[in-house]
Write a protein that holds these residues in place. Structure first.
Motif, PDB file in Angstrom:
ATOM      1  N   SER A  49       0.835  -1.206   0.000  1.00 22.33           N
ATOM      2  CA  SER A  49       0.000   0.000   0.000  1.00 22.33           C
ATOM      3  C   SER A  49       0.867   1.252   0.000  1.00 22.33           C
ATOM      4  O   SER A  49       0.504   2.268  -0.610  1.00 22.33           O
ATOM      5  N   THR A  50       2.017   1.183   0.669  1.00 26.16           N
ATOM      6  CA  THR A  50       2.929   2.337   0.693  1.00 26.16           C
ATOM      7  C   THR A  50       3.386   2.701  -0.721  1.00 26.16           C
ATOM      8  O   THR A  50       3.364   3.884  -1.113  1.00 26.16           O
ATOM      9  N   GLU A  51       3.766   1.690  -1.498  1.00 30.63           N
ATOM     10  CA  GLU A  51       4.201   1.936  -2.874  1.00 30.63           C
ATOM     11  C   GLU A  51       3.055   2.482  -3.724  1.00 30.63           C
ATOM     12  O   GLU A  51       3.256   3.358  -4.579  1.00 30.63           O
ATOM     13  N   ILE A  52       1.861   1.970  -3.502  1.00 29.85           N
ATOM     14  CA  ILE A  52       0.708   2.447  -4.263  1.00 29.85           C
ATOM     15  C   ILE A  52       0.403   3.898  -3.918  1.00 29.85           C
ATOM     16  O   ILE A  52       0.113   4.710  -4.803  1.00 29.85           O
ATOM     17  N   ARG A  53       0.495   4.248  -2.650  1.00 33.55           N
ATOM     18  CA  ARG A  53       0.282   5.645  -2.265  1.00 33.55           C
ATOM     19  C   ARG A  53       1.308   6.558  -2.929  1.00 33.55           C
ATOM     20  O   ARG A  53       0.977   7.674  -3.347  1.00 33.55           O
ATOM     21  N   GLN A  54       2.545   6.084  -3.032  1.00 36.91           N
ATOM     22  CA  GLN A  54       3.574   6.868  -3.716  1.00 36.91           C
ATOM     23  C   GLN A  54       3.230   7.056  -5.190  1.00 36.91           C
ATOM     24  O   GLN A  54       3.380   8.155  -5.737  1.00 36.91           O
TER      25      GLN A  54
END
Length: 208
Positions: free
Chosen positions: A176-181
């Motif tokens: 999810s962190t990568e997707i938010r980025q």
């Protein structure tokens, strides 16, 4: 009924959550998978968007997949959500159900850090999905638990809890962190988000 439980902050929910949950349902012959967004997760300081937005994104996914059902027991709670507390309540509320708690290898390795983690095995089975890049130390406590408790659907075991089932799943190496980025940078998320999630994020201008 045989029920899978997939908990998480779902900030946002993505195909890295959805695809393994579908694999678990199919391989373990489950009746449903309950998607359970957290309100106050014990292992994270905060979430990037509100509980309301995260709940609505999960609802939309459930509307598109008949295999899924929303479980809002944790997101309605005003205190920290411990899995053992939630599963205790669920087994009391649905004593006839057999629960399968879905987790990735990364979470499984960290299980001894969870609150009263040993009690999970008296409440449910664990459906263990291998995540890319994660392996288990063969001398660790969880390797011992895996050796002791590993089971297979073909075993026809009648136990209602305490087993670990390894799931063969084509996992997406994304967080999810990568997707938010990606969302923040306005780069492509089509391959990792369900269209309903992308549309909701765009409508409400989340993660910008």
């Amino acid at each position: 009924m045989r029920i899978g439980i997939l908990g998480g902050t779902f900030d946002p929910i993505h195909l890295g959550h959805i695809n393994p949950a579908l694999d678990v349902k199919q391989q373990l012959n489950l009746d449903q998978v309950w998607l359970m967004p957290n309100h106050i997760p014990p292992h994270k300081n905060t979430t990037m968007v509100s509980s309301l937005h995260r709940l609505e994104m999960v609802k939309l996914v459930c509307e598109h997949y008949p295999e899924f059902q929303l479980c809002d027991i944790e997101i309605k709670r005003d205190t920290t959500s411990y899995s053992v507390t939630t599963l205790t309540l669920l087994t009391q509320q649905y004593p006839q159900y057999e629960f399968f708690f879905i987790m990735g290898m990364d979470s499984f390795i960290q299980l001894p850090l969870w609150y009263q983690w040993q009690s999970l095995f008296s409440l449910c089975h664990i459906a263990l999905c291998q995540r890319p890049g994660w392996t288990i130390d063969t001398h660790s406590e969880m390797a011992k638990q895996l050796l002791l408790r590993q089971a297979y659907v073909s075993d026809n075991d009648q136990s209602k809890h305490g087993k670990i089932y390894r799931i063969d799943s084509q996992l997406i190496d994304i967080s999810s962190t990568e997707i938010r980025q990606r969302l923040h940078q306005h780069t492509d998320t089509q391959s990792v988000l369900h269209p309903s999630t992308r549309a909701y994020i765009e409508q409400h201008q989340l993660y910008r």
